[in-house]
Enzyme design. Structure first.
Site: not given
Lengths: 265, 265
Positions: A13-14, A45-46, A76-78, A155, A187-189
């Site tokens: 992931d980023s 990365y987004g 990472c989705n991006t 974050e 998005c993983t967040h």
């Protein structure tokens, strides 16, 4: 093939976001060893270009394959949206992204086939979710929106703040009006904002791809007889910046302490 | 020394933020050529470690010195706080950061010698502003606060949104209570939030370091007889990610269109 079975699964992931995926994999596949890489020196990365994300992803793939992984999850989705199709062709190890499992899950739970997708700017601009949804279910309607403030809000722990609710209203009101009955958290967040997103999208089912991915990986490993027979596996964490900051935020995601090693790619 | 005079000034930043400095340099030194580098593939720097910021700064210094610059302005507050002292020793070309000019300006305009400093997490954690303020004026009191949401709020154009006001209240109320009469905007993005910050910090003078830096550089160049005698200089923009996104955000900062070239370091 015993040796292959006991090899670790690579997850990248980023940064910390992919830990939601790592946590789900740990839950559904407790016996697997995991090598996690978070690209914290170059996160996020987004809002970066395809070419740059592809370059970063290749560098990480080289690191993970050197670690002898039997499978790679692009958490990472991006990176899944922009780099997955290219790196799948370049490596013999199976590479799984987060798009397809999320798409399948959302179509399974949607009754009106009106699906919402939210993600980073690059993920939404890539159209990866929309393309996959339409390929699986040509009659479905897809409504997408980028939510670039959500990652910094997570974050910085603005999980339930009025500012987050205000921004979520701005981002999601358009999709809400389209009467979707499922919303892919692309998005993983975003699963960490479930409470606020749930308030704005009342009655809409939220698809947390991390769970969908873990179930998908479990199926794939078992089908190929590649699942570990270990009782309890371990996770090794690697990051590209100083581990301190990663470990602090990782505690939010994993609800436990972790240690990590720094690797410059 | 004629050739040295006509060489460009190098300016670097993690991304677009340093454009506030580039704009001020253009205003105070209209005849100078500028080479601007924005590290958009690895932006932001604000929450990354000293070691990583130093590594990135060295790579950028190598690029700028190859371009034959006569001086380098480290327009990024984070890089100025964490890497400036090290790279100053490593290069013969003069390197100027944004800390010292901002510090001098704030002490000049403060009457009660109670100074506030806001910046990214890494800038504030480094204590660079506080150390410099106390070195210049040992009797002054310094109150610092990191404001990690401000950069994403600017980059996503939440300049005057209620969410921004709410977050500014959270971040700044502690400093306000300390009765500072000047506040250093210790991040190149923050001048774009002047309206909201001004609302929360009523009556407090805001120090925009970009203007202070430009005046400082003008003085330094003239003192060394290194200023260009050109009428109008040009700016060349280089970035490490795709220029598209940089150019879009650059329009917000510069109020004009720019074009940029991609360079992978």
């Amino acid at each position: 093939m015993r040796s292959l079975k006991n090899r670790p699964i690579g997850i990248f992931d980023s940064g910390v976001g992919g830990l939601t995926v790592a946590r789900s994999v740990r839950k559904y596949l407790p016996g697997e060893n995991i090598v996690y890489f978070g690209d914290t020196a170059r996160v996020p990365y987004g809002n970066k270009s395809r070419e740059t994300i592809l370059r970063f992803s290749r560098e990480i793939m080289a690191f993970l394959t050197e670690k002898g992984v039997k499978m790679v999850i692009v958490a990472c989705n991006t990176a899944s949206s922009l780099a997955l199709s290219a790196i799948k062709k370049e490596y013999t190890v199976p590479v799984i992204g987060v798009i397809e499992p999320g798409v399948k899950e959302s179509l399974k739970i949607s009754t009106n086939k009106r699906v919402g997708v939210i993600g980073t700017r690059s993920t939404v601009a890539s159209g990866a979710y929309k393309k996959k949804l339409l390929a699986e279910e040509p009659s479905c309607r897809v409504f997408s929106r980028d939510c670039p403030m959500f990652v910094p809000l997570v974050e910085n722990r603005f999980f339930n703040d009025p500012a987050t609710l205000r921004i979520a209203e701005l981002y999601l009101s358009g999709i809400r009006k389209r009467k979707v009955d499922s919303l892919i958290l692309g998005c993983t967040h975003y699963p960490l904002l479930k409470t606020v997103i749930g308030k704005v999208m009342k009655g809409v089912k939220l698809v947390d791809s991390s769970v969908a991915v873990a179930k998908y990986v479990k199926k794939a490993l078992e089908a190929e007889d590649m699942a570990s027979s270990r009782k309890r596996g371990k996770t090794a964490y690697f990051v590209s910046d100083d581990p301190g900051s990663f470990c602090r935020v990782a505690r939010i995601f994993l609800k436990q302490k972790v240690s990590a090693r720094k690797i410059i790619l």
